[in-house]
Design an enzyme around this catalytic site. Structure first.
Site, PDB file in Angstrom:
ATOM      1  N   GLY A   1      -0.680   4.690  -0.780  1.00  0.00           N
ATOM      2  CA  GLY A   1      -1.926   5.060  -0.106  1.00  0.00           C
ATOM      3  C   GLY A   1      -1.701   6.217   0.843  1.00  0.00           C
TER       4      GLY A   1
ATOM      5  N   ASP B   1      -0.344  -7.644  -5.922  1.00  0.00           N
ATOM      6  CA  ASP B   1      -1.505  -7.679  -5.039  1.00  0.00           C
ATOM      7  C   ASP B   1      -1.176  -8.509  -3.801  1.00  0.00           C
ATOM      8  OD1 ASP B   1      -4.095  -8.317  -3.944  1.00  0.00           O
ATOM      9  OD2 ASP B   1      -4.930  -7.775  -5.902  1.00  0.00           O
TER      10      ASP B   1
ATOM     11  N   LYS C   1     -10.461  -5.413  11.118  1.00  0.00           N
ATOM     12  CA  LYS C   1      -9.439  -4.872  12.030  1.00  0.00           C
ATOM     13  C   LYS C   1      -9.399  -5.676  13.339  1.00  0.00           C
ATOM     14  CE  LYS C   1      -7.646  -1.723   9.440  1.00  0.00           C
ATOM     15  NZ  LYS C   1      -6.336  -2.001   8.842  1.00  0.00           N
TER      16      LYS C   1
ATOM     17  N   GLY D   1       0.843  -1.205   0.000  1.00  0.00           N
ATOM     18  CA  GLY D   1       0.000   0.000   0.000  1.00  0.00           C
ATOM     19  C   GLY D   1       0.867   1.240   0.000  1.00  0.00           C
TER      20      GLY D   1
ATOM     21  N   TYR E   1     -15.014  -3.218   7.579  1.00  0.00           N
ATOM     22  CA  TYR E   1     -13.667  -2.712   7.859  1.00  0.00           C
ATOM     23  C   TYR E   1     -13.293  -2.981   9.319  1.00  0.00           C
ATOM     24  CZ  TYR E   1      -9.997   0.907   8.294  1.00  0.00           C
ATOM     25  OH  TYR E   1      -8.836   1.587   8.525  1.00  0.00           O
TER      26      TYR E   1
END
Ligand code: SER
Length: 312
Positions: A11, A50, A143, A8, A139
């Site tokens: 990001g 990925d 987590k 990432g 989400y």
């Protein structure tokens, strides 16, 4: 020295963290992994791929002699509600691939959790480190799952994995993502481009927030701390400031008195209502000396200057 892999990498957090790691350890020590987005002016070691592809991840660890992974790839709260299956695959399966590689190759790992791990049954104020974790978003579910996986891999296999429950992080290097706290970045694009912003949260939606420089500083401090100082292997509460959209608006009005904001809450308001407003992060402060620097006025100035420069 073994290299550091950042997933990432382009990001919200990666865009600030990668340059800091390059500065600290040398440009040749950092491998940036991106699925799609790559910033055009990036200089350094770049890989495309990925995190759901476990073979690719294993190949990268060998190819670049990786010793540490900052595993930042993930979908955020609003994005996760649009694509819950994808959120699970990237956020949970991706993390499991990283932890399995860490177990095999003795890698040190950083992985971000979030205030989204909390839910409606969590106290709203001064959330303690150990509390109810019953999130209502996919989400948040990923987590909580991830936090428990991290602790399991530490307890069972001795994997040195460290984590922070990030509040809403506000930086200007990356485009804001598909999150709920991201209004606090979008608002500056509205200010600079149109002198107008339509806010998707209510004026009084108070949320825990942090300026990106503080987040990067805290992340690097956590990773640099001696192992015996780390008493939390799920994820540390991590806090700086808390404010509402109205308070941020009032702060901006001090230097842009004609700026107009209208509040038109959408489905993200419900997500915000499930999260706490203030966080007790004394474990992080006591264990490894966490301390934030940016208050609301300082963060507002830094974001305004950064985004103005980026747009012009
Ligand atoms: N910034 C994130 C979100 O709003 C919270 O971790 O989704």
């Amino acid at each position: 020295m073994k290299r550091i892999l950042v997933t990432g990498a382009f990001g919200l957090v990666g865009s600030d963290l990668v340059p800091e790691l390059q500065k600290k350890f040398g440009p040749d020590s950092v491998v940036a992994l991106a699925r799609e987005t790559v910033s055009s002016d990036f200089k350094g070691i770049l890989e495309k791929g990925d995190v759901r592809d476990s073979k690719l991840m294993a190949d990268l660890v060998k190819k670049h002699d990786i010793g540490e992974i900052y595993h930042l790839a993930g979908l955020l709260s609003a994005g996760g509600e649009k694509q819950p299956d994808l959120a699970w695959e990237i956020n949970v399966d991706g993390l499991k691939h990283v932890l399995d590689l860490a177990k095999e190759h003795q890698l040190k790992v950083f992985w971000p959790s979030s205030i989204a791990a909390f839910g409606p049954s969590t106290p709203k104020q001064n959330v303690p480190q150990h509390t109810s974790l019953e999130p209502t978003t996919m989400y948040g579910v990923t987590k909580v799952t991830g936090e428990l996986l991290c602790q399991y891999y530490f307890e069972k296999y001795g994997v040195d994995v460290r984590s922070l429950r990030y509040p809403g992080l506000n930086g200007y290097k990356a485009k804001p993502g598909d999150g709920t706290t991201e209004y606090a970045i979008h608002i500056f694009y509205g200010l600079v481009k149109d002198n107008y912003y339509e806010c998707f949260l209510q004026a009084d939606a108070r949320l825990p927030m942090m300026y990106m420089d503080d987040a990067i500083k805290g992340t690097l401090a956590l990773m640099a701390a001696p192992s015996e100082k780390i008493t939390i292997r799920t994820s540390y509460n991590f806090a700086a400031i808390s404010f509402t959209p109205e308070e941020l608006y009032q702060e901006i009005l001090k230097f842009a008195p004609d700026f107009k904001v209208e509040f038109k809450p959408d489905s993200r308001q419900k997500i915000a209502e499930g999260w706490p407003q203030t966080i007790d992060d004394s474990s992080a402060r006591n264990d490894w000396g966490w301390k934030h620097e940016f208050d609301l006025p300082k963060m507002t100035q830094a974001l305004y200057e950064g985004i103005k420069q980026k747009i012009n």
